[in-house]
Design a protein around this motif. Structure first.
Motif, PDB file in Angstrom:
ATOM      1  N   LYS A 152       0.802  -1.226   0.000  1.00  0.00           N
ATOM      2  CA  LYS A 152       0.000   0.000   0.000  1.00  0.00           C
ATOM      3  C   LYS A 152       0.837   1.280   0.000  1.00  0.00           C
ATOM      4  O   LYS A 152       0.798   2.068   0.943  1.00  0.00           O
ATOM      5  CB  LYS A 152      -0.957   0.003   1.188  1.00  0.00           C
ATOM      6  N   PRO A 153       1.594   1.492  -1.059  1.00  0.00           N
ATOM      7  CA  PRO A 153       2.410   2.708  -1.123  1.00  0.00           C
ATOM      8  C   PRO A 153       1.531   3.959  -1.119  1.00  0.00           C
ATOM      9  O   PRO A 153       0.426   3.954  -1.645  1.00  0.00           O
ATOM     10  CB  PRO A 153       3.155   2.571  -2.445  1.00  0.00           C
ATOM     11  N   ALA A 154       2.039   5.028  -0.501  1.00  0.00           N
ATOM     12  CA  ALA A 154       1.290   6.278  -0.415  1.00  0.00           C
ATOM     13  C   ALA A 154       1.899   7.361  -1.302  1.00  0.00           C
ATOM     14  O   ALA A 154       1.281   8.391  -1.515  1.00  0.00           O
ATOM     15  CB  ALA A 154       1.243   6.756   1.030  1.00  0.00           C
ATOM     16  N   LYS A 155       3.124   7.114  -1.787  1.00  0.00           N
ATOM     17  CA  LYS A 155       3.818   8.092  -2.628  1.00  0.00           C
ATOM     18  C   LYS A 155       4.413   7.387  -3.844  1.00  0.00           C
ATOM     19  O   LYS A 155       4.694   6.187  -3.796  1.00  0.00           O
ATOM     20  CB  LYS A 155       4.949   8.766  -1.851  1.00  0.00           C
ATOM     21  N   LYS A 156       4.616   8.157  -4.905  1.00  0.00           N
ATOM     22  CA  LYS A 156       5.207   7.582  -6.120  1.00  0.00           C
ATOM     23  C   LYS A 156       6.570   6.964  -5.827  1.00  0.00           C
ATOM     24  O   LYS A 156       6.925   5.934  -6.399  1.00  0.00           O
ATOM     25  CB  LYS A 156       5.345   8.653  -7.199  1.00  0.00           C
ATOM     26  N   GLU A 157       7.337   7.585  -4.940  1.00  0.00           N
ATOM     27  CA  GLU A 157       8.663   7.068  -4.607  1.00  0.00           C
ATOM     28  C   GLU A 157       8.575   5.664  -4.017  1.00  0.00           C
ATOM     29  O   GLU A 157       9.455   4.840  -4.231  1.00  0.00           O
ATOM     30  CB  GLU A 157       9.370   8.004  -3.616  1.00  0.00           C
ATOM     31  N   GLU A 158       7.507   5.408  -3.279  1.00  0.00           N
ATOM     32  CA  GLU A 158       7.319   4.087  -2.690  1.00  0.00           C
ATOM     33  C   GLU A 158       6.954   3.047  -3.742  1.00  0.00           C
ATOM     34  O   GLU A 158       7.279   1.866  -3.587  1.00  0.00           O
ATOM     35  CB  GLU A 158       6.255   4.149  -1.593  1.00  0.00           C
ATOM     36  N   LEU A 159       6.308   3.476  -4.815  1.00  0.00           N
ATOM     37  CA  LEU A 159       6.008   2.554  -5.915  1.00  0.00           C
ATOM     38  C   LEU A 159       7.289   2.048  -6.565  1.00  0.00           C
ATOM     39  O   LEU A 159       7.349   0.915  -7.037  1.00  0.00           O
ATOM     40  CB  LEU A 159       5.130   3.232  -6.967  1.00  0.00           C
ATOM     41  N   LEU A 160       8.324   2.886  -6.591  1.00  0.00           N
ATOM     42  CA  LEU A 160       9.608   2.489  -7.177  1.00  0.00           C
ATOM     43  C   LEU A 160      10.229   1.292  -6.464  1.00  0.00           C
ATOM     44  O   LEU A 160      11.023   0.564  -7.054  1.00  0.00           O
ATOM     45  CB  LEU A 160      10.596   3.656  -7.146  1.00  0.00           C
ATOM     46  N   GLU A 161       9.862   1.083  -5.216  1.00  0.00           N
ATOM     47  CA  GLU A 161      10.407  -0.033  -4.444  1.00  0.00           C
ATOM     48  C   GLU A 161       9.769  -1.366  -4.817  1.00  0.00           C
ATOM     49  O   GLU A 161      10.259  -2.418  -4.425  1.00  0.00           O
ATOM     50  CB  GLU A 161      10.227   0.235  -2.948  1.00  0.00           C
ATOM     51  N   ILE A 162       8.683  -1.331  -5.563  1.00  0.00           N
ATOM     52  CA  ILE A 162       7.984  -2.555  -5.953  1.00  0.00           C
ATOM     53  C   ILE A 162       8.542  -3.040  -7.285  1.00  0.00           C
ATOM     54  O   ILE A 162       8.597  -2.286  -8.265  1.00  0.00           O
ATOM     55  CB  ILE A 162       6.467  -2.309  -6.046  1.00  0.00           C
ATOM     56  N   LYS A 163       8.964  -4.288  -7.307  1.00  0.00           N
ATOM     57  CA  LYS A 163       9.532  -4.876  -8.518  1.00  0.00           C
ATOM     58  C   LYS A 163       8.527  -4.786  -9.657  1.00  0.00           C
ATOM     59  O   LYS A 163       7.359  -5.119  -9.500  1.00  0.00           O
ATOM     60  CB  LYS A 163       9.903  -6.339  -8.270  1.00  0.00           C
ATOM     61  N   GLY A 164       8.989  -4.280 -10.800  1.00  0.00           N
ATOM     62  CA  GLY A 164       8.140  -4.162 -11.973  1.00  0.00           C
ATOM     63  C   GLY A 164       7.627  -2.746 -12.190  1.00  0.00           C
ATOM     64  O   GLY A 164       7.055  -2.449 -13.231  1.00  0.00           O
ATOM     65  N   PHE A 165       7.830  -1.879 -11.205  1.00  0.00           N
ATOM     66  CA  PHE A 165       7.402  -0.496 -11.333  1.00  0.00           C
ATOM     67  C   PHE A 165       8.619   0.395 -11.530  1.00  0.00           C
ATOM     68  O   PHE A 165       9.407   0.609 -10.613  1.00  0.00           O
ATOM     69  CB  PHE A 165       6.612  -0.041 -10.099  1.00  0.00           C
ATOM     70  N   GLY A 166       8.742   0.899 -12.747  1.00  0.00           N
ATOM     71  CA  GLY A 166       9.823   1.815 -13.071  1.00  0.00           C
ATOM     72  C   GLY A 166       9.293   3.217 -13.282  1.00  0.00           C
ATOM     73  O   GLY A 166       8.096   3.481 -13.120  1.00  0.00           O
ATOM     74  N   LYS A 167      10.190   4.108 -13.643  1.00  0.00           N
ATOM     75  CA  LYS A 167       9.818   5.512 -13.818  1.00  0.00           C
ATOM     76  C   LYS A 167       8.713   5.695 -14.849  1.00  0.00           C
ATOM     77  O   LYS A 167       7.795   6.481 -14.652  1.00  0.00           O
ATOM     78  CB  LYS A 167      11.046   6.332 -14.214  1.00  0.00           C
ATOM     79  N   HIS A 168       8.791   4.976 -15.961  1.00  0.00           N
ATOM     80  CA  HIS A 168       7.803   5.126 -17.035  1.00  0.00           C
ATOM     81  C   HIS A 168       6.401   4.730 -16.550  1.00  0.00           C
ATOM     82  O   HIS A 168       5.435   5.473 -16.740  1.00  0.00           O
ATOM     83  CB  HIS A 168       8.206   4.287 -18.241  1.00  0.00           C
ATOM     84  N   LYS A 169       6.297   3.578 -15.918  1.00  0.00           N
ATOM     85  CA  LYS A 169       4.993   3.105 -15.456  1.00  0.00           C
ATOM     86  C   LYS A 169       4.432   4.030 -14.376  1.00  0.00           C
ATOM     87  O   LYS A 169       3.245   4.358 -14.375  1.00  0.00           O
ATOM     88  CB  LYS A 169       5.120   1.673 -14.907  1.00  0.00           C
ATOM     89  N   ILE A 170       5.290   4.480 -13.488  1.00  0.00           N
ATOM     90  CA  ILE A 170       4.841   5.364 -12.414  1.00  0.00           C
ATOM     91  C   ILE A 170       4.452   6.727 -12.967  1.00  0.00           C
ATOM     92  O   ILE A 170       3.461   7.317 -12.533  1.00  0.00           O
ATOM     93  CB  ILE A 170       5.923   5.478 -11.326  1.00  0.00           C
ATOM     94  N   GLU A 171       5.200   7.211 -13.934  1.00  0.00           N
ATOM     95  CA  GLU A 171       4.872   8.495 -14.556  1.00  0.00           C
ATOM     96  C   GLU A 171       3.502   8.447 -15.233  1.00  0.00           C
ATOM     97  O   GLU A 171       2.726   9.394 -15.162  1.00  0.00           O
ATOM     98  CB  GLU A 171       5.951   8.855 -15.583  1.00  0.00           C
TER      99      GLU A 171
END
Length: 52
Positions: free
Chosen positions: A20-39
């Motif tokens: 349950k990430p609350a910030k985009k930066e926390e999404l980066l810690e999940i395998k498979g989530f890179g800058k492009h997908k998060i953007e």
């Protein structure tokens, strides 16, 4: 409309649900989530998590 299977694998989505990430930066810690997908999808993912 983007189907979840197109966005991420089930394993990635399970990790998002578990951590349950609350910030985009926390999404980066999940395998498979890179800058492009998060953007492209990060804000929507975080909004969904906030609503549940």
């Amino acid at each position: 409309m983007v189907f979840s299977e197109t966005l991420s694998s089930n394993k990635e989505l399970m990790s998002v649900a578990k951590y349950k990430p609350a910030k985009k930066e926390e999404l980066l810690e999940i395998k498979g989530f890179g800058k492009h997908k998060i953007e492209n999808y990060g804000e929507e993912i975080l909004e969904i998590l906030e609503s549940i």
